[in-house]
Write a protein that holds these residues in place. Structure first.
Motif, PDB file in Angstrom:
ATOM      1  N   ALA A  40      35.296  13.963-119.012  1.00 37.33           N
ATOM      2  CA  ALA A  40      34.512  12.724-119.018  1.00 37.33           C
ATOM      3  C   ALA A  40      34.990  11.808-120.138  1.00 37.33           C
ATOM      4  CB  ALA A  40      33.027  13.043-119.181  1.00 37.33           C
ATOM      5  N   THR A  41      35.251  12.370-121.315  1.00 34.18           N
ATOM      6  CA  THR A  41      35.755  11.570-122.434  1.00 34.18           C
ATOM      7  C   THR A  41      37.129  11.019-122.106  1.00 34.18           C
ATOM      8  OG1 THR A  41      34.532  12.985-123.952  1.00 34.18           O
ATOM      9  CG2 THR A  41      36.258  11.631-124.902  1.00 34.18           C
ATOM     10  N   MET A  42      37.977  11.856-121.513  1.00 38.34           N
ATOM     11  CA  MET A  42      39.311  11.416-121.133  1.00 38.34           C
ATOM     12  C   MET A  42      39.215  10.318-120.079  1.00 38.34           C
ATOM     13  SD  MET A  42      42.465  13.528-119.399  1.00 38.34           S
ATOM     14  CE  MET A  42      41.542  13.849-117.931  1.00 38.34           C
ATOM     15  N   LEU A  46      40.737   6.589-120.408  1.00 38.25           N
ATOM     16  CA  LEU A  46      41.699   6.042-119.447  1.00 38.25           C
ATOM     17  C   LEU A  46      41.133   4.816-118.728  1.00 38.25           C
ATOM     18  CD1 LEU A  46      43.228   9.313-117.979  1.00 38.25           C
ATOM     19  CD2 LEU A  46      44.326   7.681-119.508  1.00 38.25           C
ATOM     20  N   ASP A  47      39.836   4.849-118.414  1.00 35.73           N
ATOM     21  CA  ASP A  47      39.217   3.679-117.791  1.00 35.73           C
ATOM     22  C   ASP A  47      39.289   2.474-118.719  1.00 35.73           C
ATOM     23  OD1 ASP A  47      38.599   4.968-115.435  1.00 35.73           O
ATOM     24  OD2 ASP A  47      36.518   5.393-115.997  1.00 35.73           O
ATOM     25  N   ALA A  48      39.040   2.694-120.012  1.00 38.47           N
ATOM     26  CA  ALA A  48      39.114   1.601-120.987  1.00 38.47           C
ATOM     27  C   ALA A  48      40.544   1.062-121.074  1.00 38.47           C
ATOM     28  CB  ALA A  48      38.633   2.068-122.359  1.00 38.47           C
ATOM     29  N   ILE A  49      41.516   1.953-121.032  1.00 37.52           N
ATOM     30  CA  ILE A  49      42.923   1.526-121.070  1.00 37.52           C
ATOM     31  C   ILE A  49      43.233   0.658-119.848  1.00 37.52           C
ATOM     32  CG2 ILE A  49      45.311   2.344-120.829  1.00 37.52           C
ATOM     33  CD1 ILE A  49      44.458   4.769-122.584  1.00 37.52           C
ATOM     34  N   VAL A  50      42.798   1.107-118.675  1.00 41.41           N
ATOM     35  CA  VAL A  50      43.054   0.350-117.448  1.00 41.41           C
ATOM     36  C   VAL A  50      42.376  -1.019-117.516  1.00 41.41           C
ATOM     37  CG1 VAL A  50      42.613   0.286-114.951  1.00 41.41           C
ATOM     38  CG2 VAL A  50      43.443   2.386-116.007  1.00 41.41           C
ATOM     39  N   GLU A  51      41.118  -1.044-117.965  1.00 41.08           N
ATOM     40  CA  GLU A  51      40.384  -2.320-118.059  1.00 41.08           C
ATOM     41  C   GLU A  51      41.045  -3.272-119.053  1.00 41.08           C
ATOM     42  OE1 GLU A  51      36.329  -1.360-119.007  1.00 41.08           O
ATOM     43  OE2 GLU A  51      36.057  -0.255-117.126  1.00 41.08           O
ATOM     44  N   ASN A  52      41.393  -2.763-120.233  1.00 43.32           N
ATOM     45  CA  ASN A  52      42.018  -3.622-121.245  1.00 43.32           C
ATOM     46  C   ASN A  52      43.394  -4.117-120.793  1.00 43.32           C
ATOM     47  OD1 ASN A  52      39.879  -3.477-123.052  1.00 43.32           O
ATOM     48  ND2 ASN A  52      40.661  -1.626-124.000  1.00 43.32           N
ATOM     49  N   THR A  53      44.128  -3.265-120.118  1.00 44.63           N
ATOM     50  CA  THR A  53      45.437  -3.664-119.614  1.00 44.63           C
ATOM     51  C   THR A  53      45.278  -4.726-118.525  1.00 44.63           C
ATOM     52  OG1 THR A  53      46.261  -1.449-120.084  1.00 44.63           O
ATOM     53  CG2 THR A  53      47.598  -2.804-118.639  1.00 44.63           C
ATOM     54  N   GLU A  54      44.262  -4.557-117.686  1.00 45.85           N
ATOM     55  CA  GLU A  54      44.003  -5.544-116.638  1.00 45.85           C
ATOM     56  C   GLU A  54      43.605  -6.895-117.246  1.00 45.85           C
ATOM     57  OE1 GLU A  54      40.898  -6.193-112.930  1.00 45.85           O
ATOM     58  OE2 GLU A  54      41.288  -4.164-113.641  1.00 45.85           O
ATOM     59  N   THR A  55      42.762  -6.859-118.279  1.00 45.15           N
ATOM     60  CA  THR A  55      42.358  -8.095-118.956  1.00 45.15           C
ATOM     61  C   THR A  55      43.572  -8.791-119.568  1.00 45.15           C
ATOM     62  OG1 THR A  55      40.167  -7.190-119.424  1.00 45.15           O
ATOM     63  CG2 THR A  55      40.881  -9.037-120.785  1.00 45.15           C
ATOM     64  N   GLN A 108      46.246   1.590-111.045  1.00 43.90           N
ATOM     65  CA  GLN A 108      45.763   2.259-109.834  1.00 43.90           C
ATOM     66  C   GLN A 108      46.137   3.737-109.841  1.00 43.90           C
ATOM     67  OE1 GLN A 108      47.139   0.104-106.354  1.00 43.90           O
ATOM     68  NE2 GLN A 108      46.482  -1.840-107.219  1.00 43.90           N
ATOM     69  N   ARG A 109      47.328   4.041-110.306  1.00 42.49           N
ATOM     70  CA  ARG A 109      47.769   5.448-110.354  1.00 42.49           C
ATOM     71  C   ARG A 109      46.962   6.246-111.369  1.00 42.49           C
ATOM     72  NH1 ARG A 109      54.158   3.991-109.952  1.00 42.49           N
ATOM     73  NH2 ARG A 109      54.196   3.693-107.709  1.00 42.49           N
ATOM     74  N   ILE A 110      46.699   5.659-112.518  1.00 36.72           N
ATOM     75  CA  ILE A 110      45.889   6.349-113.528  1.00 36.72           C
ATOM     76  C   ILE A 110      44.509   6.647-112.962  1.00 36.72           C
ATOM     77  CG2 ILE A 110      44.703   6.049-115.749  1.00 36.72           C
ATOM     78  CD1 ILE A 110      47.197   4.521-116.719  1.00 36.72           C
ATOM     79  N   THR A 111      43.925   5.687-112.257  1.00 37.01           N
ATOM     80  CA  THR A 111      42.606   5.878-111.658  1.00 37.01           C
ATOM     81  C   THR A 111      42.637   7.035-110.656  1.00 37.01           C
ATOM     82  OG1 THR A 111      42.072   3.551-111.982  1.00 37.01           O
ATOM     83  CG2 THR A 111      40.784   4.738-110.335  1.00 37.01           C
ATOM     84  N   ARG A 112      43.689   7.128-109.851  1.00 42.38           N
ATOM     85  CA  ARG A 112      43.805   8.225-108.883  1.00 42.38           C
ATOM     86  C   ARG A 112      43.917   9.578-109.581  1.00 42.38           C
ATOM     87  NH1 ARG A 112      48.222   5.392-105.805  1.00 42.38           N
ATOM     88  NH2 ARG A 112      47.092   3.705-104.838  1.00 42.38           N
ATOM     89  N   VAL A 113      44.684   9.635-110.650  1.00 40.59           N
ATOM     90  CA  VAL A 113      44.839  10.897-111.392  1.00 40.59           C
ATOM     91  C   VAL A 113      43.495  11.332-111.967  1.00 40.59           C
ATOM     92  CG1 VAL A 113      45.857  11.924-113.465  1.00 40.59           C
ATOM     93  CG2 VAL A 113      47.287  10.602-111.910  1.00 40.59           C
ATOM     94  N   VAL A 114      42.762  10.399-112.552  1.00 43.12           N
ATOM     95  CA  VAL A 114      41.457  10.722-113.138  1.00 43.12           C
ATOM     96  C   VAL A 114      40.509  11.246-112.063  1.00 43.12           C
ATOM     97  CG1 VAL A 114      39.404   9.695-114.193  1.00 43.12           C
ATOM     98  CG2 VAL A 114      41.656   9.177-115.107  1.00 43.12           C
TER      99      VAL A 114
END
Length: 172
Positions: A40-42, A46-55, A108-114
């Protein structure tokens, strides 16, 4: 009905997968400097990384569109030097757009892995509940117990076999 030897094999695989998850949790906790070390922490990280990268990607795209509008204004000037520079700028902005598209695919790939990790952890936990922690603890202890060395496999390296800590965490 599952044959006893097949059931034992399935249980063995389950204990090994649970041990691997426990090992990953310890590594996450060590990386994060806390005792939590959970998927859950990971996932949150990773979700924060994806969101910040998207921003950041969106800000880059907006800036590139502004640059594109400025280049369009310059292209209206009938100067061969300005036209050549505008073409260079357009080529560079196209490369930035391509890089932003790659960033989106990475997210998208990171989200799939998670999601895959969460799915596996949930199903392993369900199997642990089905077979019972006591039965799996008995099997894990049996698997961890030293037996006559198999000379064909050679000695085991530390960290390859399931540790007692992993077995204990199975029942925590």
């Amino acid at each position: 009905m599952i044959a006893p030897e097949e059931e034992r094999l399935l249980k063995t695989y389950l204990v090994e997968m649970f041990g691997q998850i426990s090992s990953m949790r310890r590594e996450l906790a060590a990386l994060q400097g806390d005792g939590k070390g959970s998927f859950a922490t990971m996932t949150d990280t990773l979700d924060a990384i994806v969101e910040n990268t998207e921003t950041a990607g969106n800000a880059i795209l907006e800036s590139m569109e502004t640059i594109g509008a400025s280049v369009a204004k310059l292209q209206k000037v009938k100067d061969p030097t300005a036209a050549a520079v505008c073409d260079e700028i357009v080529d560079s902005t196209n490369k930035v757009f391509e890089a932003c598209a790659f960033q989106d695919l990475t997210g998208q790939r990171i989200t799939r892995v998670v999601k895959s990790l969460q799915f596996m952890e949930d199903h392993i936990n369900k199997l642990v509940r089905i077979w019972g922690k006591e039965e799996l603890a008995r099997l894990a202890t049996e698997l961890a117990a030293p037996s006559a060395p198999d000379l064909m496999e050679g000695p085991k390296r530390p960290g390859v076999a399931i540790s007692q800590d992993d077995i204990d965490k199975l029942f925590a």
